[in-house]
Scaffold this active site. Structure first.
Site, PDB file in Angstrom:
ATOM      1  N   LYS A  41       0.642  -1.240  -0.082  1.00 53.79           N
ATOM      2  CA  LYS A  41      -0.323   0.086  -0.429  1.00 53.79           C
ATOM      3  C   LYS A  41       0.555   1.208   0.116  1.00 53.79           C
ATOM      4  O   LYS A  41       0.849   2.365  -0.718  1.00 53.79           O
ATOM      5  CB  LYS A  41      -0.764   0.265   1.369  1.00 53.79           C
ATOM      6  CG  LYS A  41      -0.511  -0.050   2.584  1.00 53.79           C
ATOM      7  CD  LYS A  41      -1.524   0.202   3.293  1.00 53.79           C
ATOM      8  CE  LYS A  41      -0.491  -0.147   4.885  1.00 53.79           C
ATOM      9  NZ  LYS A  41      -1.358  -0.405   5.859  1.00 53.79           N
ATOM     10  N   ARG A 136      -6.261   0.702  17.608  1.00 51.47           N
ATOM     11  CA  ARG A 136      -6.638   0.376  16.756  1.00 51.47           C
ATOM     12  C   ARG A 136      -8.159  -0.011  16.046  1.00 51.47           C
ATOM     13  O   ARG A 136      -8.855  -0.793  16.862  1.00 51.47           O
ATOM     14  CB  ARG A 136      -5.839   1.145  15.947  1.00 51.47           C
ATOM     15  CG  ARG A 136      -6.392   1.623  13.835  1.00 51.47           C
ATOM     16  CD  ARG A 136      -5.451   1.430  13.033  1.00 51.47           C
ATOM     17  NE  ARG A 136      -5.163   0.228  12.388  1.00 51.47           N
ATOM     18  CZ  ARG A 136      -4.081  -0.018  11.599  1.00 51.47           C
ATOM     19  NH1 ARG A 136      -2.972   1.198  11.076  1.00 51.47           N
ATOM     20  NH2 ARG A 136      -3.844  -1.427  10.799  1.00 51.47           N
TER      21      ARG A 136
END
Ligand code: PLP
Length: 374
Positions: A41, A136
């Site tokens: 990514k 997260r």
């Protein structure tokens, strides 16, 4: 009318250097029986770069973005594809048609993935995420995680419970330690006790968890890592963490080249009533007198964070900029910089991420001195 893109700003990529980094990571992981998901990514799935992950023997290719995984699949790269960001409900059909493995942490999402898998007659491997303090994604409550895993195992025939995983060092800046890994293994063993079999993978994290493997202290049951930054740049651990036993990783796979569009002597303190900058901030400025400065034709749109640029030349200081301009202090630079000159920079993860996604940036690829055309 034809538009020919300008040659700068330019990111030059050394494919041979990147491939060497991939191999250095995968060989160490494979020696420890750890499966490697190569995370692409950070370079927007630029295909010549993704190919090096495959050729360097990554077991899986991973991204947080489905459109990147789609491109990789369409390019015919024969590696299992792993989706890193827990899915949005609106992307479930694409997850099932594109991916081989997905991370997940919500019962509703697991149910939707299962239903879609049955509809598409596909099987999707799932790694259920545990939150061990980074705050997260992931189950916070261990019993809820075990229950969700058990439901996948017993009641979701479209899914294959492949393992559990965690993510550290992202939002909460929590350092992966042997203790955190043992916590994760304890979660896995609680799941295994319920389902009556061993999980295929216990996924111990990202680049920051690789440190434990490198030092030979990774608990044996951690057998999956998802690694991006350390392959692409090798910088976070060697420079920011000051780790000295990873010199086999090269930090020079990428070079940014940007063109100088103005060179002038100017005051270092703005002149007039100080108000607000282009982004609504109220910065302060140090008065260092009149100094020589250069502007580059690149900005925040291309870099994300201008301050994170790393000039290769000594005597060059990054002052800041705006969406489309970068301002350098070159008072201490020994060269004779002119409009039209090209300046070189090293990249970090943020600048690489933005540069590879900017429409204004040209990418060129090299094997040694030989250019490779994508
Ligand atoms: C981005 C990401 C990774 C890779 O992180 P690096 O620090 O680049 O190695 C791994 N896992 C998840 C869930 C991610 O989102």
């Amino acid at each position: 009318m034809n538009y020919t893109p300008a040659p700068y700003p330019l990111v030059e990529c050394q494919l041979d250097v990147l491939r060497e980094n991939v191999k250095n990571i995968t060989s160490r992981c494979h020696k420890a029986d750890v499966t490697v998901a190569g995370v692409i990514k950070g370079v927007n799935a630029k295909m010549p770069l993704v190919r090096q992950f495959a050729e360097g023997d990554c077991d899986q290719i991973a991204s947080s973005r489905l459109e990147q995984l789609y491109d990789i699949k369409m390019a015919g790269i024969q590696k299992p594809l792993l989706l890193l960001r827990i899915p949005m409900l609106c992307e479930i059909p694409n997850v099932v048609s594109i991916c081989d493995i997905a991370l997940a942490s919500e019962p509703a999402t697991l149910q939707a993935l299962n239903d879609e898998c049955l509809k598409q007659n596909k099987k999707l491997k799932i790694i259920v995420m545990a939150d061990l303090g980074d705050l997260r994604e992931g189950f916070w409550n261990r019993d809820e995680l075990v229950e969700a895993c058990t439901r996948v195992e017993r009641q979701m025939p479209g899914l294959e419970l492949a393992g559990i995983g965690t993510n550290l060092g992202c939002y909460g800046s929590i350092q992966p330690t042997v203790e955190k890994m043992n916590d994760l293994i304890a979660y896995a063993e609680a799941v295994e006790a319920q389902i009556g079999r061993r999980l295929e993978w216990i996924s111990g994290g990202a680049t920051s968890s690789f440190v434990l493997l490198n030092d030979g202290v990774m608990p044996a049951r951690i057998n999956h890592l998802r690694i991006g930054e350390n392959i692409l740049l090798g910088r976070d651990l060697q420079v920011d963490w000051k780790i000295t036993n990873m010199q086999y990783l090269r930090m020079d796979a990428f070079t940014l080249k940007a063109q100088v569009i103005e060179v002038k002597d100017k005051p270092s303190h703005p002149v007039g009533k100080i108000f607000m900058d282009a982004f609504g901030n109220f910065p302060t400025y140090v008065d260092r007198g009149i100094r020589r400065r250069a502007l580059l034709g690149i900005g925040k749109l291309d870099l994300g964070s201008i301050e994170k640029l790393l000039p290769r030349d000594s005597g060059v200081e990054v002052l800041g900029g705006s969406s489309d301009h970068t301002i350098l202090d070159i008072e201490e630079y020994s060269g004779d910089l002119q409009v039209g000159d090209i300046m070189e920079f090293d990249l970090c993860y943020t600048t690489l991420l933005f540069l590879t996604s900017s429409r204004s940036v040209t990418m060129r690829y090299f094997e040694g001195d030989r250019e490779v055309f994508a």
